[in-house]
Scaffold this motif. Structure first.
Motif, PDB file in Angstrom:
ATOM      1  N   SER A   1     -44.480  -6.202  40.071  1.00 35.69           N
ATOM      2  CA  SER A   1     -44.327  -4.854  39.561  1.00 35.69           C
ATOM      3  C   SER A   1     -44.483  -3.709  40.426  1.00 35.69           C
ATOM      4  O   SER A   1     -43.905  -2.626  40.524  1.00 35.69           O
ATOM      5  CB  SER A   1     -45.286  -4.954  38.350  1.00 35.69           C
TER       6      SER A   1
ATOM      7  N   THR B   1     -51.080   3.139  40.348  1.00 33.34           N
ATOM      8  CA  THR B   1     -51.220   1.994  39.175  1.00 33.34           C
ATOM      9  C   THR B   1     -52.627   1.753  38.694  1.00 33.34           C
ATOM     10  O   THR B   1     -53.132   1.754  37.643  1.00 33.34           O
ATOM     11  CB  THR B   1     -50.622   0.456  39.531  1.00 33.34           C
TER      12      THR B   1
ATOM     13  N   SER C   1     -57.038   0.496  25.830  1.00 31.31           N
ATOM     14  CA  SER C   1     -55.753  -0.158  26.029  1.00 31.31           C
ATOM     15  C   SER C   1     -56.080  -1.448  26.687  1.00 31.31           C
ATOM     16  O   SER C   1     -56.938  -1.543  27.542  1.00 31.31           O
ATOM     17  CB  SER C   1     -54.848   0.571  26.563  1.00 31.31           C
TER      18      SER C   1
ATOM     19  N   ILE D   1     -53.516  -3.034  28.074  1.00 32.65           N
ATOM     20  CA  ILE D   1     -52.335  -3.078  28.971  1.00 32.65           C
ATOM     21  C   ILE D   1     -52.776  -3.833  30.187  1.00 32.65           C
ATOM     22  O   ILE D   1     -53.715  -3.604  31.000  1.00 32.65           O
ATOM     23  CB  ILE D   1     -51.825  -1.677  29.101  1.00 32.65           C
TER      24      ILE D   1
ATOM     25  N   ALA E   1     -47.657  -4.363  33.441  1.00 33.09           N
ATOM     26  CA  ALA E   1     -47.042  -3.340  32.654  1.00 33.09           C
ATOM     27  C   ALA E   1     -47.324  -2.181  32.889  1.00 33.09           C
ATOM     28  O   ALA E   1     -46.404  -1.494  32.527  1.00 33.09           O
ATOM     29  CB  ALA E   1     -47.761  -4.086  31.184  1.00 33.09           C
ATOM     30  N   THR E   2     -48.430  -1.666  33.368  1.00 32.34           N
ATOM     31  CA  THR E   2     -48.702  -0.192  33.789  1.00 32.34           C
ATOM     32  C   THR E   2     -47.582   0.003  35.005  1.00 32.34           C
ATOM     33  O   THR E   2     -47.187   1.010  34.907  1.00 32.34           O
ATOM     34  CB  THR E   2     -50.140  -0.361  34.390  1.00 32.34           C
TER      35      THR E   2
ATOM     36  N   ASN F   1     -44.827  -1.398  35.547  1.00 31.54           N
ATOM     37  CA  ASN F   1     -43.506  -1.380  34.990  1.00 31.54           C
ATOM     38  C   ASN F   1     -43.237   0.131  34.213  1.00 31.54           C
ATOM     39  O   ASN F   1     -42.229   0.594  34.429  1.00 31.54           O
ATOM     40  CB  ASN F   1     -43.306  -2.247  34.170  1.00 31.54           C
ATOM     41  N   GLN F   2     -44.161   0.673  33.668  1.00 34.63           N
ATOM     42  CA  GLN F   2     -44.261   1.775  32.839  1.00 34.63           C
ATOM     43  C   GLN F   2     -44.072   2.901  33.873  1.00 34.63           C
ATOM     44  O   GLN F   2     -43.202   3.989  33.603  1.00 34.63           O
ATOM     45  CB  GLN F   2     -45.496   2.068  32.015  1.00 34.63           C
TER      46      GLN F   2
ATOM     47  N   ALA G   1     -40.538   3.116  35.143  1.00 34.83           N
ATOM     48  CA  ALA G   1     -39.473   3.511  34.119  1.00 34.83           C
ATOM     49  C   ALA G   1     -39.781   5.223  34.154  1.00 34.83           C
ATOM     50  O   ALA G   1     -38.654   5.765  34.159  1.00 34.83           O
ATOM     51  CB  ALA G   1     -39.923   3.066  32.782  1.00 34.83           C
ATOM     52  N   ALA G   2     -41.037   5.490  34.467  1.00 33.83           N
ATOM     53  CA  ALA G   2     -41.237   7.021  34.525  1.00 33.83           C
ATOM     54  C   ALA G   2     -40.683   7.727  35.714  1.00 33.83           C
ATOM     55  O   ALA G   2     -39.721   8.878  35.569  1.00 33.83           O
ATOM     56  CB  ALA G   2     -42.583   7.405  34.422  1.00 33.83           C
TER      57      ALA G   2
END
Length: 199
Positions: free
Chosen positions: A129, A148, A159, A161, A165-166, A168-169, A172-173
Protein backbone atom coordinates in the motif's frame (compact mmCIF):
# COMPACT_ATOMS: atom_id res chain seq x y z
CA UNK A 1 73.14 4.82 -70.54
CA UNK A 2 76.30 2.99 -69.56
CA UNK A 3 76.28 -0.53 -68.21
CA UNK A 4 77.41 0.67 -64.82
CA UNK A 5 74.55 3.19 -64.54
CA UNK A 6 72.00 0.52 -65.48
CA UNK A 7 73.42 -1.80 -62.84
CA UNK A 8 73.24 1.05 -60.31
CA UNK A 9 69.58 1.74 -61.21
CA UNK A 10 68.65 -1.91 -60.84
CA UNK A 11 70.43 -2.09 -57.50
CA UNK A 12 68.59 1.05 -56.31
CA UNK A 13 65.23 -0.35 -57.48
CA UNK A 14 65.89 -3.64 -55.71
CA UNK A 15 66.79 -1.82 -52.49
CA UNK A 16 63.69 0.34 -52.79
CA UNK A 17 61.44 -2.71 -53.35
CA UNK A 18 63.05 -4.41 -50.38
CA UNK A 19 62.39 -1.38 -48.20
CA UNK A 20 58.76 -1.21 -49.36
CA UNK A 21 58.30 -4.91 -48.65
CA UNK A 22 59.79 -4.47 -45.19
CA UNK A 23 57.62 -1.39 -44.59
CA UNK A 24 54.45 -3.27 -45.63
CA UNK A 25 55.39 -6.17 -43.37
CA UNK A 26 55.82 -3.79 -40.45
CA UNK A 27 52.43 -2.21 -41.18
CA UNK A 28 50.83 -5.64 -41.27
CA UNK A 29 52.43 -6.61 -37.97
CA UNK A 30 51.28 -3.30 -36.46
CA UNK A 31 47.70 -3.86 -37.61
CA UNK A 32 47.70 -7.38 -36.17
CA UNK A 33 49.10 -6.08 -32.88
CA UNK A 34 46.51 -3.28 -32.78
CA UNK A 35 43.64 -5.70 -33.37
CA UNK A 36 44.98 -7.98 -30.65
CA UNK A 37 45.26 -5.00 -28.29
CA UNK A 38 41.65 -3.94 -28.89
CA UNK A 39 40.40 -7.51 -28.44
CA UNK A 40 42.31 -7.71 -25.16
CA UNK A 41 41.02 -4.28 -24.07
CA UNK A 42 37.41 -5.28 -24.80
CA UNK A 43 37.77 -8.57 -22.94
CA UNK A 44 39.57 -6.79 -20.11
CA UNK A 45 36.81 -4.16 -19.87
CA UNK A 46 34.10 -6.80 -20.02
CA UNK A 47 35.87 -8.71 -17.27
CA UNK A 48 35.97 -5.65 -15.04
CA UNK A 49 32.32 -4.88 -15.80
CA UNK A 50 31.36 -8.43 -14.86
CA UNK A 51 33.46 -8.18 -11.69
CA UNK A 52 31.78 -4.88 -10.72
CA UNK A 53 28.36 -6.40 -11.41
CA UNK A 54 29.19 -9.39 -9.21
CA UNK A 55 30.52 -7.15 -6.43
CA UNK A 56 27.36 -5.01 -6.55
CA UNK A 57 25.22 -8.14 -6.53
CA UNK A 58 26.99 -9.53 -3.47
CA UNK A 59 26.96 -6.12 -1.73
CA UNK A 60 23.27 -5.57 -2.51
CA UNK A 61 22.39 -9.06 -1.31
CA UNK A 62 24.31 -8.50 1.94
CA UNK A 63 22.57 -5.18 2.57
CA UNK A 64 19.20 -6.77 1.85
CA UNK A 65 19.92 -9.50 4.38
CA UNK A 66 21.07 -6.86 6.89
CA UNK A 67 17.76 -5.01 6.47
CA UNK A 68 15.84 -8.24 7.11
CA UNK A 69 17.89 -8.91 10.24
CA UNK A 70 17.13 -5.39 11.41
CA UNK A 71 13.41 -5.95 10.80
CA UNK A 72 13.60 -9.20 12.76
CA UNK A 73 15.35 -7.47 15.67
CA UNK A 74 12.92 -4.53 15.73
CA UNK A 75 9.78 -6.65 15.48
CA UNK A 76 11.15 -9.54 17.56
CA UNK A 77 9.86 -11.90 14.92
CA UNK A 78 10.82 -15.45 14.09
CA UNK A 79 13.02 -16.54 11.21
CA UNK A 80 9.99 -17.82 9.30
CA UNK A 81 8.11 -14.55 9.75
CA UNK A 82 10.98 -12.40 8.50
CA UNK A 83 11.56 -14.83 5.64
CA UNK A 84 7.94 -14.27 4.59
CA UNK A 85 8.57 -10.51 4.68
CA UNK A 86 11.64 -10.98 2.49
CA UNK A 87 9.61 -12.92 -0.06
CA UNK A 88 6.90 -10.24 0.06
CA UNK A 89 9.49 -7.51 -0.60
CA UNK A 90 10.78 -9.43 -3.63
CA UNK A 91 7.19 -9.93 -4.79
CA UNK A 92 6.48 -6.20 -4.63
CA UNK A 93 9.76 -5.53 -6.44
CA UNK A 94 8.78 -7.91 -9.24
CA UNK A 95 5.36 -6.30 -9.59
CA UNK A 96 5.06 -3.71 -12.37
CA UNK A 97 3.92 -1.02 -9.96
CA UNK A 98 6.84 -1.66 -7.66
CA UNK A 99 9.49 -1.70 -10.37
CA UNK A 100 10.34 1.97 -9.80
CA UNK A 101 11.95 1.06 -6.49
CA UNK A 102 14.91 -1.22 -5.91
CA UNK A 103 14.84 -4.18 -3.52
CA UNK A 104 17.05 -2.23 -1.11
CA UNK A 105 14.63 0.71 -1.13
CA UNK A 106 11.74 -1.66 -0.49
CA UNK A 107 13.65 -3.37 2.32
CA UNK A 108 14.42 0.02 3.88
CA UNK A 109 10.74 0.93 3.66
CA UNK A 110 9.77 -2.34 5.34
CA UNK A 111 12.30 -1.51 8.04
CA UNK A 112 10.62 1.89 8.52
CA UNK A 113 7.27 0.12 8.86
CA UNK A 114 8.68 -2.16 11.57
CA UNK A 115 10.11 0.87 13.38
CA UNK A 116 6.68 2.52 13.17
CA UNK A 117 5.17 -0.40 15.05
CA UNK A 118 3.57 -2.23 12.13
CA UNK A 119 3.19 -5.89 13.11
CA UNK A 120 5.41 -8.30 11.22
CA UNK A 121 2.52 -10.25 9.68
CA UNK A 122 0.94 -7.07 8.29
CA UNK A 123 4.15 -5.58 6.84
CA UNK A 124 3.68 -7.18 3.38
CA UNK A 125 0.22 -5.62 2.87
CA UNK A 126 1.36 -2.33 4.40
CA UNK A 127 4.44 -2.21 2.16
CA UNK A 128 2.37 -2.83 -0.98
CA UNK A 129 0.00 0.00 0.00
CA UNK A 130 2.87 2.39 0.77
CA UNK A 131 4.46 1.61 -2.61
CA UNK A 132 1.15 2.38 -4.37
CA UNK A 133 0.89 5.62 -2.37
CA UNK A 134 4.44 6.67 -3.27
CA UNK A 135 3.80 5.84 -6.92
CA UNK A 136 0.55 7.83 -7.02
CA UNK A 137 2.12 10.84 -5.30
CA UNK A 138 5.38 10.55 -7.25
CA UNK A 139 7.25 10.64 -3.97
CA UNK A 140 9.77 8.59 -2.07
CA UNK A 141 8.95 5.50 -0.07
CA UNK A 142 10.23 7.15 3.10
CA UNK A 143 7.93 10.18 2.66
CA UNK A 144 4.98 7.91 1.89
CA UNK A 145 5.71 5.76 4.95
CA UNK A 146 6.23 8.80 7.21
CA UNK A 147 3.00 10.45 6.05
CA UNK A 148 1.00 7.25 6.54
CA UNK A 149 2.49 6.84 10.00
CA UNK A 150 1.56 10.43 10.86
CA UNK A 151 -2.05 9.96 9.79
CA UNK A 152 -2.35 6.65 11.57
CA UNK A 153 -0.85 8.17 14.71
CA UNK A 154 -3.33 11.04 14.66
CA UNK A 155 -6.35 8.74 14.58
CA UNK A 156 -5.12 5.59 16.32
CA UNK A 157 -7.06 6.40 19.48
CA UNK A 158 -10.35 6.90 17.65
CA UNK A 159 -10.10 4.35 14.83
CA UNK A 160 -9.16 0.73 14.28
CA UNK A 161 -7.96 1.44 10.74
CA UNK A 162 -4.92 -0.55 9.64
CA UNK A 163 -1.70 0.81 8.21
CA UNK A 164 -2.47 -0.59 4.76
CA UNK A 165 -5.97 0.88 4.76
CA UNK A 166 -4.60 4.29 5.78
CA UNK A 167 -2.07 4.21 2.92
CA UNK A 168 -4.83 3.15 0.51
CA UNK A 169 -7.01 6.09 1.57
CA UNK A 170 -4.10 8.49 1.09
CA UNK A 171 -3.52 7.02 -2.38
CA UNK A 172 -7.19 7.61 -3.22
CA UNK A 173 -6.90 11.20 -1.93
CA UNK A 174 -3.92 11.82 -4.21
CA UNK A 175 -5.62 10.24 -7.21
CA UNK A 176 -8.83 12.23 -6.73
CA UNK A 177 -7.21 15.59 -6.04
CA UNK A 178 -4.09 17.63 -6.67
CA UNK A 179 -2.74 16.99 -3.19
CA UNK A 180 0.94 16.17 -2.81
CA UNK A 181 2.72 14.25 -0.08
CA UNK A 182 3.79 17.58 1.42
CA UNK A 183 0.14 18.70 1.55
CA UNK A 184 -0.84 15.45 3.23
CA UNK A 185 2.01 15.78 5.73
CA UNK A 186 0.70 19.22 6.71
CA UNK A 187 -2.83 17.82 7.05
CA UNK A 188 -1.50 14.97 9.19
CA UNK A 189 0.27 17.39 11.52
CA UNK A 190 -2.83 19.57 11.74
CA UNK A 191 -5.00 16.52 12.45
CA UNK A 192 -2.61 15.34 15.16
CA UNK A 193 -2.64 18.77 16.83
CA UNK A 194 -6.45 18.95 16.61
CA UNK A 195 -6.91 15.49 18.10
CA UNK A 196 -4.40 16.27 20.84
CA UNK A 197 -6.17 19.52 21.77
CA UNK A 198 -9.57 17.83 21.86
CA UNK A 199 -8.22 14.88 23.82
Amino acid sequence: ATVSSLIEQKRYAAERNGMLTQHNALLQQGAIALRAFFRYAILYGAGFAALDWFKNLVSGSARFEDALKSIQAISRSTGQEVEAVGLAIKGVGADSKGSRFSLLELASAAQLLAQSGVEINTIPAALKSVVDFAQAANGSLQDAADTTTSFLGAFKETSNITYAATANQLTAAVNESKLTIEDLKSLANFAAQTVASVG
